[in-house]
Design an enzyme around this catalytic site. Sequence first.
Site, short mmCIF file in Angstrom:
data_model
loop_
_atom_site.label_atom_id
_atom_site.label_comp_id
_atom_site.label_asym_id
_atom_site.label_seq_id
_atom_site.Cartn_x
_atom_site.Cartn_y
_atom_site.Cartn_z
N THR A 227 71.46 33.66 30.73
CA THR A 227 70.08 34.16 30.66
C THR A 227 69.82 34.83 29.32
O THR A 227 70.73 35.33 28.68
CB THR A 227 69.82 35.22 31.75
OG1 THR A 227 70.64 36.36 31.47
CG2 THR A 227 70.14 34.70 33.12
N SER A 228 68.55 34.85 28.94
CA SER A 228 68.15 35.59 27.76
C SER A 228 66.79 36.24 28.01
O SER A 228 65.93 35.63 28.63
CB SER A 228 68.05 34.67 26.54
OG SER A 228 67.47 35.38 25.46
N PRO A 229 66.61 37.48 27.51
CA PRO A 229 65.28 38.11 27.61
C PRO A 229 64.38 37.66 26.46
O PRO A 229 63.22 38.06 26.39
CB PRO A 229 65.61 39.60 27.47
CG PRO A 229 66.79 39.62 26.55
CD PRO A 229 67.59 38.37 26.86
#
Length: 742
Positions: free
Chosen positions: A311-313
């Site tokens: 995941t990445s913000p």
Amino acid sequence: MYLLGYDGGTSLPLGNVVHCFLDAVRALFFYLTALVASGSLWPHDASANTRVMHAQTQYLLGLGIGDITGPVVETNMMGYASLAQTDTGLHMRQRSRAFIIADPTNTTNRIVFINSDICMGDTGIRRSIVSSLSSLYPGLYSNTNIALVGTHSHAGVGGYLEDLLPQLTALGYVNATASAIIQGTVRAVQQAHENLAPGTLSVGNTTVLNANINRSPSAYLANPAEERARYEYDQDKDLTVLRFNDAEGNPRGLLSFFAVHGTSLYENNTLVSGDNKGMAAHLYESYMEPSSLPGQATFVAGFAQSNVGDTSPNILGAFCESPGQPYDGQPCDFEHSTCGNRTQDCHGRGPGFRISDFESNRLIGLAQFTGAQTVMNGSMAPVNGAVRWVHTYLDMANHTFTLPNGTAARTCPAALGYSFAGGTTDGPGAFDFIQGDNSSNPQNPFWEIVKNAVTPPPPPEQVACQAPKPILLNTARGYAHTPYEWSPSTVDIQMLRAGNFVMLIMPGELTTMAGRRMREALREKLISSGVLGDDAYVVVAGPANTYAHYVATREEYGVQRYEGASTMFGAATLEAYIDKYGSLVSYLADDATGLPASDPAPPEQTSKAISLRTSVIADNPPIFKKFGDVLSDVSSSAYHAGDTVRVQFVGANPRNNLRLEGTFLTVDRMVSGQWITVRTDSHPSTVYQWNRTSTILGTSTVQISWTIEEAGTYQIVYYGDSKPLIGSISPFTGTSSSFIVR
Ligand SMILES: *[C@@H]1O[C@H](CO)[C@@H](O)[C@H](O)[C@H]1NC(C)=O
Ligand SMILES: *[C@@H]1O[C@H](CO)[C@@H](O)[C@H](O)[C@H]1NC(C)=O
Ligand SMILES: *[C@@H]1O[C@H](CO)[C@@H](O)[C@H](O)[C@H]1NC(C)=O
Ligand SMILES: *[C@@H]1O[C@H](CO)[C@@H](O)[C@H](O)[C@H]1NC(C)=O
Ligand SMILES: *[C@@H]1O[C@H](CO)[C@@H](O)[C@H](O)[C@H]1NC(C)=O
Ligand SMILES: *[C@@H]1O[C@H](CO)[C@@H](O)[C@H](O)[C@H]1NC(C)=O
Ligand SMILES: *[C@@H]1O[C@H](CO)[C@@H](O)[C@H](O)[C@H]1NC(C)=O
Ligand SMILES: *[C@@H]1O[C@H](CO)[C@@H](O)[C@H](O)[C@H]1NC(C)=O
Ligand SMILES: *[C@@H]1O[C@H](CO)[C@@H](O)[C@H](O)[C@H]1NC(C)=O
Ligand SMILES: *[C@@H]1O[C@H](CO)[C@@H](O)[C@H](O)[C@H]1NC(C)=O
């Protein structure tokens, strides 16, 4: 089980409706009896009416919070593990939030979930936390029922991990960091223990679309098409909330689960912070109790990490920052995340990137806060049933087991692949001390000391076991264990059960699809073995307890992007966890007794840890000045909301006193002739920065800034502690002139 009169609009299976109806009739009977007895005949308000419908398991619930912020200057930060990322000040304090759930009919049955604003759980600090708590409360808290879960902030203070690999950039082990985490976490659990009170739990979820993306979509695509077709997104968008209610049904706190990396603040940030999860928690706690200062609210909001791996913000995607190149500003290469064949220029962008990474951090925190609020505002399903847990150690170096299709499989001694050094689009890589270069770095003195222990070349057996991973660091015990272990081999396997809600506590970062497979397999197993019914609700939490890097699916492992390269124990790592956790579900049954077999606990390493960090020698004010003198004052003309006010003081090293549960600054407001503190160093609107001006003279400055929110008359106060060459550390303060905000 669901409520009658539940306005969620969900169509309920018939069995549940019948159960619900019976529960409601039973509850109504008791309720009417009570009303008759109390002489009142009809419910006064809607919430009482709702309560009629619950026939919920009563638990004993405790919630606590503790400050765990280590040295905010001159210390490497944990996450990106970039040698250059040494902290210079404070954005928001790191906290541990503790949640105790106990069975009121047998209070030795209890579980403790600790959500800590650290990058990952660690064997060494967990050992100390467990040891403190088990001696404070004998027989209640032990190695088996405490889970230490990291929020995965990459902006926290480093040096606390016991294994060698993550210590490399931190100049070894930093006792001040570890001890702040241990003390604050124990304080959080003590507070939770002291406020244990009867209450109920409920669970719900919502979709949060604007807070994460997949940063390795090309690896995700390697998963079977029919499996991918079952999901709308290449990322879990669900945010689950476990709500803690008091005996009257009012909320006392929440524990949410959502997968997004704590990499909103970039690798070039040097201010200590809880990143987006810490921000979400602050927003929730201050929304519930606007007049409480950070860390002092009684409502505790835990924003826990889930299957965070890929995941990445940085939700706008990854772009090339390559000034002068034709590809500058273009999206990075899809498969390799490169710009002109180099990884260094490829950076993910958060939603606030045109302003700053702090704005992105606020927005990703806000999205999780709003998601949790949506769930808390709506109807949630009651949580019912026993409190159970299971914990065991598993040596992953050569664990043999049988795959569901009957084939024998094994894990391998730990090793990291080449892409590990390639890093990710969130930063040139966690632990990326060699920044895409596989030679040793002579600039790093810690590296110099350990380089004789540089991992030996892997034997053919290890190469075959880890295939198709090309091995960069053969960190396995048995291969590289000098001067001490580089990475863990034995991991914690743990599950906590509160009624029909089960938390899979994972010793690493599962990718999206790995997390989905894990949850689904375990939920099926819990139901098929009769431990739970169809209302079983299963979540993944991690990286917890021990940091064993990543867990990708077998298919993603084949692609060997960062997450696959960092899946340490080989292609069968996920399958081994599914098998092992699955084999332990019977220990979660209502009537379970006994303990599972366990491999030996991992060896204690903290006492062997190398530390090159020197302590503060002395602080001095410049000639004709004293500590706390104002060097650059506020402006004498009026400010307006939105302006940033700055003051500079003669400073001293904040490592002299971490001021845990305290503050390095206050913003005070004049109210009826008195100064009232309205902001501290943990408010996101304030920034504390320390600057050494002369190493030889021991002089330094402190700059405090505040982005003004409201009109009024204010002053800014600096709280410092100075260390003389001989003698003891003593506190001092410095105060700005007062200023007016119109
Ligand atoms: C309470 O629970 C513990 C742990 O499950 C068990 O060992 C003990 O026998 C129980 N006590 C009673 C009185 O049931
Ligand atoms: C680590 O720090 C704690 C707290 O300051 C202190 O009590 C302890 O003695 C220190 N340990 C070592 C090995 O220096
Ligand atoms: C969200 O809640 C619904 C209703 O309880 C449930 O069916 C669904 O599986 C939950 N979603 C997740 C991701 O757990
Ligand atoms: C920090 O890094 C980001 C991402 O590379 C970049 O956009 C930003 O300009 C940098 N900030 C500073 C102050 O160098
Ligand atoms: C990247 O590498 C490929 C293959 O080696 C080459 O064809 C291409 O020109 C390179 N691109 C750049 C921008 O250097
Ligand atoms: C939740 O309810 C509160 C109080 O009614 C309201 O202020 C808030 O906007 C609601 N939040 C969401 C996300 O619906
Ligand atoms: C791994 O375990 C298997 C079965 O227990 C054994 O046959 C094999 O020799 C072990 N391999 C290593 C490298 O220890
Ligand atoms: C069983 O599954 C494994 C892993 O997916 C695979 O490598 C193996 O070929 C399968 N065996 C059979 C007999 O299908
Ligand atoms: C470094 O990596 C290159 C491939 O990128 C490889 O050819 C070389 O052997 C590696 N060097 C070492 C010391 O492992
Ligand atoms: C720190 O000091 C350096 C050089 O003395 C100066 O350039 C810089 O602006 C200072 N930073 C702060 C935050 O005071």
